[in-house]
Design an enzyme around this catalytic site. Sequence first.
Site, PDB file in Angstrom:
ATOM      1  N   SER A 229      71.346 105.762 118.108  1.00 27.00           N
ATOM      2  CA  SER A 229      72.385 105.665 119.066  1.00 27.00           C
ATOM      3  C   SER A 229      73.847 106.829 119.746  1.00 27.00           C
ATOM      4  O   SER A 229      74.459 105.996 120.551  1.00 27.00           O
ATOM      5  CB  SER A 229      72.708 104.608 119.890  1.00 27.00           C
ATOM      6  OG  SER A 229      71.653 104.106 120.577  1.00 27.00           O
ATOM      7  N   LYS A 232      74.225 108.970 122.667  1.00 29.06           N
ATOM      8  CA  LYS A 232      74.537 109.061 123.913  1.00 29.06           C
ATOM      9  C   LYS A 232      75.066 109.950 124.407  1.00 29.06           C
ATOM     10  O   LYS A 232      75.844 109.830 125.234  1.00 29.06           O
ATOM     11  CB  LYS A 232      74.534 107.034 123.638  1.00 29.06           C
ATOM     12  CG  LYS A 232      72.884 106.827 124.193  1.00 29.06           C
ATOM     13  CD  LYS A 232      73.304 105.278 124.888  1.00 29.06           C
ATOM     14  CE  LYS A 232      71.855 104.912 124.675  1.00 29.06           C
ATOM     15  NZ  LYS A 232      71.100 104.210 123.402  1.00 29.06           N
ATOM     16  N   SER A 425      75.077 100.379 126.194  1.00 30.01           N
ATOM     17  CA  SER A 425      74.059 101.280 125.323  1.00 30.01           C
ATOM     18  C   SER A 425      72.218 101.276 125.480  1.00 30.01           C
ATOM     19  O   SER A 425      71.312 101.160 124.872  1.00 30.01           O
ATOM     20  CB  SER A 425      73.720 100.672 123.554  1.00 30.01           C
ATOM     21  OG  SER A 425      73.538 102.021 122.797  1.00 30.01           O
TER      22      SER A 425
END
Length: 593
Positions: A229, A232, A425
């Site tokens: 993640s 991102k 997230s």
Amino acid sequence: MGREDSHYRPEQSTGRETGRSARGSAVGRVPVPEAHPDHQPAAGPEQGTSPDRPSPAELTPADGEAACFPAPGDSDEPTPASHGEPDEPARNSAGEPGEPAGHGDSRAPVPSGATSPGRSRRWLLPAVLASVGLLALAAVGVTVARSGPVAQWHDGGADGQSAVEPPPAVLAVADVNAPEPAAAGVRAALDPLVNSAALGDRVNVSVTDVASGAILYDQGAADGTVPASVTKLVTAATVLAARDPGHRIPTRAVAGAAPGEVVLIGGGDPTLAVDGTGFYPGAARLDELAAQVKTALGGVAPTRVVVDSSLYSGPVHEPGWDDDILSEGYGAAITALMTDGARSDLEQAKRDHDDGRHAAKRVKEPDLHAGAAFAQLLGVPTGAVERGTAPEAGADATAGAPGSELGVVESLPMVRLVDIMISDSDNVVAEVLARQVALARGQPASFSGAAESMRAVAGELGLPVAALTLADGSGLSRANRISPSLLTDLVRLAADGSRPELATLFGGLPVAAWSGTLTKRYTDVAAQAGAGMVRAKTGTLTGVHAIAGLVTTADGRLLAFAVLTDRAPDDGLTAARVALDRITAALAACGCR
């Protein structure tokens, strides 16, 4: 597989439970009581005060000084179990969800005057983003103040309402006169920790000084690594660069080719709500669009709804995603029209989110689901809903003629969608923002088009893209590769004031032992020095662990860091997280000179 910010099940923790904001403010320190029990501050030069652990009273900025506010909200990062990190709850030795070993509950009390916990507090995006424009980076000679259009980017929601008052300041600025760490000192502090068996045999690290750009630690810093993640951060930077941060995504209704036909055109707003009870407060609403349509049509009753989601092309699921990403609700079919991030049971999703569980049941066909809701608002039978494309409106089209506009509603500003993506997230929001990069560049709004466009924008920003490979914008794909040096360069670029729109990505970064996916981290004795000093995005898939962001050293120096490992033991989630916490805490604790 697993995702922390991506597809891991969350660790059952929210800012609400702790009575603190899950979305921190900008850069600096958060005093976390009892997090540093043995710390005895020494008198600082000339001031006679401790530069590294100010009291809450000292954290209120002087007149004219940049202030940083905690951002309300929770995190939607998964916590890996079998695959991921934030969306999957950590599991105990018996394989059952539970509290990770070594991560006790060392919750800090709510700062005086802080907003009370709860869903409404978590979603006070205007307050969150108001804090971002006042980054404390100015204190290290890296000025990121709210300039020109930044205030406008943050003002109001889709309905134009004014921003709420920001919560009290609790983060201190870094010290402009703080000495720069020496590379040898940083290496001496980090080498033993980077070589932890918990991180496996491939740990790539980059640490740089934010103000000077000096490289303080480099171990495989240029090597592409599976990022999970932390992808991102790249999605955030590229969409903020490609789109005006104040850009809003429209959802339109136009007259269809046949009398009584209304075409609902998806523009790619993942937060679109049916009414005022939507998942994302402040989002654009279909009931308001339906009211506009009824007014535009006068006394003509709609008879059919056509759903046009043709803005996006290609597959609705990234081919490389693990099977459970969809089956367990970590992702969804990515369509140009959807409501509430494609969640099917909205009330349950809200309850789960508030309890720290961020996976949610998703509808299989988000565009038709949204079309059915719109039809109901117009009094059209759901059986009269079908996919199609809107007719072209002629240059001399009159009201009600095929293709003529009947109504439009607009999303929250782009900068606030980015904040949601980073703070929670949110994988669906991430994929939609990646497509916004493609649309801004005139490329196909697909997984491949978005990935290629993001890489192109990253290169235009001057980031090192030689090792950058992208397959999606959320980090759910194991095909992604990002180098630690790209991430630290990205953080420095966002902080140096040359691209003020990029500075807004700091608003969603969780604070160690305080907010978001870091709420219950940094409680290990050897990691407590990082509490309140580290602000970072995390990422987790099974065998993949990453963290990247900012840390304020004991001397008050601001450093950018990125630590990524993609060969960690599959069953070592807790140990890997503690190891990452200790690495960044070591940076917070040392002068390293």
